[in-house]
Enzyme design. Structure first.
Site, PDB file in Angstrom:
ATOM      1  N   LYS A 178      -5.654 -21.581  -6.445  1.00  0.00           N
ATOM      2  CA  LYS A 178      -7.047 -21.254  -6.728  1.00  0.00           C
ATOM      3  C   LYS A 178      -7.092 -19.738  -6.872  1.00  0.00           C
ATOM      4  CE  LYS A 178     -10.655 -19.977  -5.500  1.00  0.00           C
ATOM      5  NZ  LYS A 178     -11.225 -18.744  -6.115  1.00  0.00           N
ATOM      6  N   GLU A 254      -2.720 -13.118   4.598  1.00  0.00           N
ATOM      7  CA  GLU A 254      -2.523 -11.697   4.270  1.00  0.00           C
ATOM      8  C   GLU A 254      -3.906 -11.132   3.959  1.00  0.00           C
ATOM      9  OE1 GLU A 254       2.068 -12.053   2.770  1.00  0.00           O
ATOM     10  OE2 GLU A 254       0.562 -11.634   1.256  1.00  0.00           O
ATOM     11  N   CYS A 288      -4.507  -3.431  -0.922  1.00  0.00           N
ATOM     12  CA  CYS A 288      -4.708  -3.658   0.511  1.00  0.00           C
ATOM     13  C   CYS A 288      -3.944  -2.646   1.354  1.00  0.00           C
ATOM     14  CB  CYS A 288      -4.260  -5.069   0.868  1.00  0.00           C
ATOM     15  SG  CYS A 288      -2.527  -5.367   0.498  1.00  0.00           S
ATOM     16  N   GLU A 390     -13.087  -1.467   5.932  1.00  0.00           N
ATOM     17  CA  GLU A 390     -12.358  -1.391   4.664  1.00  0.00           C
ATOM     18  C   GLU A 390     -13.356  -1.269   3.510  1.00  0.00           C
ATOM     19  OE1 GLU A 390     -10.674  -5.009   2.932  1.00  0.00           O
ATOM     20  OE2 GLU A 390      -8.781  -3.968   2.649  1.00  0.00           O
TER      21      GLU A 390
END
Ligand code: NAD
Ligand code: 6OD
Length: 486
Positions: A178, A254, A288, A390
């Site tokens: 997906k 992750e 990331c 973040e």
């Protein structure tokens, strides 16, 4: 117009939901195509195809045949390099120079590296003494886990999807992917590659859609999925882990980061500036592993900030195909609004805006794209939300420090634990500090230098588990110990 169809059991299909959503260019804001949205029926069909394929020719292949096929997949991606490049650029707006050096070559390499890994990594063997003196021999056998759900993000779409699909297939599993709703095109295109090289039907499946109440949630809740491997935001990971708890399905997570760069006064300044520029601004800050917190030892702080500012102001925002472009747009107007809200918050929290801080003036058809200025802040306390959360944009805050102990404490004072980049010419200090930062990967005098045989993942809110090399085999296989009494 480029439309994205599902790829189920070796066939492209619009599915039966009758639902579509528009795909927009982040460069200009114009519509580039529609994406067919999958719901439960499409997910059910894809999972059933993947389950059946485990028992078909794929399940009967020798390791040599399977890994040769994955080499062929990599070669076919490289043969169609420009098709993948065009699709990735259309979805993301990233500079062609970046995608052609990072996204597409790594997309292909992920198949070869993990084909090599499964051929070369041994399992354990133990001889056990027994009272009769004859002993017993234990040895491990790896088997595919089964049907793997791959949920992938938009920032490095092909690279991060194949980082999961490569090892999953190398280990003999089948997959249902997906991809992010923002970036469906390269994942869809991979179906053509699978058919060209003869990967059996049902081994690789793709269902497009969103997360909640859409393909993502239906896939991760599906009881016939044996493992879920996810890359994305921490709060999405938390939801997926809850879904995986039903039936005790395995997860590899992750997730996000708030990574520290640490620049000591003895660093090679040119290298530290060049590396920090890349780690803060590459892919428009949407990596990331990127550095959003930079800690600089006080004697070089002013010089470092001045040089970082000067180089940042040299960055050129522009179209992907312009060879002068160093930075593309953010992925979407929605993400632009999020990054801008942090730019506003930084000022409210008392930051000094060294450079950037808003939307740049973009000419002509670029005016409606998702652009933001690369931004540097100083002056925030370590408690500021901009230091803690973040942002996932081209931004960094620079803080001075005085001692090694102080900077280690500041780097670790975060809920995240993904990566760090340490800049020093002192070898002892480099080893000493790197070992004390609570992260999955600590770079010394480099950033995003990847050896795919090594462990990759995050501590704390940055994830669960490790992938890469033998660690990928740990997730994508079940290990059976065979104990033979001699
Ligand atoms: P996201 O979490 O919004 O989406 C990731 C994927 O999850 C998408 O495919 C999305 O449709 C799907 N999803 C969303 N909700 C879901 C649900 N309830 N059930 C199932 N699937 C669902 O993340 P994003 O915005 O695409 O990516 C950016 C984030 O990813 C950042 O936080 C970044 O740090 C992180 N990231 C981490 C790594 C890493 O290796 N640790 C790598 C790249 C990106
Ligand atoms: O290089 C990789 O394998 C990897 N997983 C990179 C992640 C980048 C995050 O945006």
């Amino acid at each position: 117009m480029t439309d994205a169809l599902h790829f189920i059991n070796g066939e492209y299909t619009k599915g039966t939901s009758g639902r579509t959503f528009d795909n927009f260019s982040p460069v200009t804001g114009e519509k580039i195509g529609v994406v067919h949205e999958g719901l439960k029926p499409e997910v059910d069909a894809a999972v059933a195809a993947a389950r059946a394929a485990l028992k078909g020719p794929w399940g009967r292949m020798t390791m040599a045949e399977r890994t040769a096929m994955l080499y062929a997949v990599a070669d076919e991606i490289n043969r169609r390099f420009d098709d993948f490049l065009d699709a990735e650029i259309l979805d993301t707006g990233k500079p062609r120079s970046l995608a052609s050096h990072v996204d597409i070559p790594r997309g292909a390499a992920n198949f070869k590296v993990f084909a090599d890994t499964v051929k070369n990594v041994p399992t354990e063997t133990f001889h056990l003494d027994t009272p009769d003196g004859a002993g017993a021999l234990n040895y491990g056998v790896r088997k595919p886990k089964g049907v793997i759900a791959v949920i992938s993000p938009w920032n490095l779409p092909l690279l991060l999807m194949t980082w999961k699909v490569g090892p999953a297939l190398a280990c003999g599993n089948t997959v249902v992917v997906k991809p992010s709703e923002e970036t469906p095109l390269t994942t869809a295109l991979l179906g053509e590659v699978m058919n060209t090289v003869g990967v059996p039907k049902g081994v690789f499946n793709v269902v497009h859609g969103f997360g909640p109440d859409s393909a993502g949630a239906f896939l991760t809740a599906h009881p016939d999925v044996d493992g879920i491997t996810f890359t994305g935001e921490t709060r999405t990971g938390e939801i997926i882990v809850q879904s995986a708890a039903i039936g005790l399905r395995h997860v590899s997570m992750e997730c996000g980061g708030k990574n520290a760069g640490i620049v000591f006064a003895d660093a090679d300044m040119d290298k530290a500036i060049e590396g920090t520029m890349r780690s803060a601004f590459a892919n428009c800050g949407q990596v990331c592993l990127g550095t959003e917190r930079v800690y600089v030892e006080r004697p070089i702080f002013d010089d470092f900030v001045a040089r970082l500012k000067a180089q940042t102001e040299q960055l050129i925002l522009g179209k992907p195909d312009d060879p002068d472009t160093s930075l593309g747009p953010l992925i979407s107007k929605e993400h632009q609004a999020k990054v801008l809200s942090y730019m506003k918050l930084a000022v409210e929290e008392g930051a000094t805006v060294v450079t950037g801080g808003g939307i740049p003036d973009m000419p002509g058809d670029l005016a409606n794209g998702a652009w933001v200025q690369p931004t540097i802040w100083t002056g925030l306390p370590e408690t500021a939300r901009v230091i803690k959360e973040e942002v996932f944009g081209p931004v960094c805050h620079v803080t001075p420090f005085d001692t090694e102990a102080e900077v280690i404490a500041m780097a670790n004072d975060t809920n995240y634990g993904l990566a760090t980049a340490i800049w020093t010419e002192n070898l002892s200090k480099a080893h000493r500090v790197a070992a004390q930062i609570d992260v999955g990967i600590a770079w010394v005098n480099s950033w995003f230098l990847r050896d795919l045989r090594t462990a990759f993942g995050g501590t704390k809110h940055s994830g669960i588990g490790r992938e890469g090399g033998v660690h990928s085999l740990e997730f994508y296989t079940e290990l059976t110990n065979i104990c033979v009494k001699l």
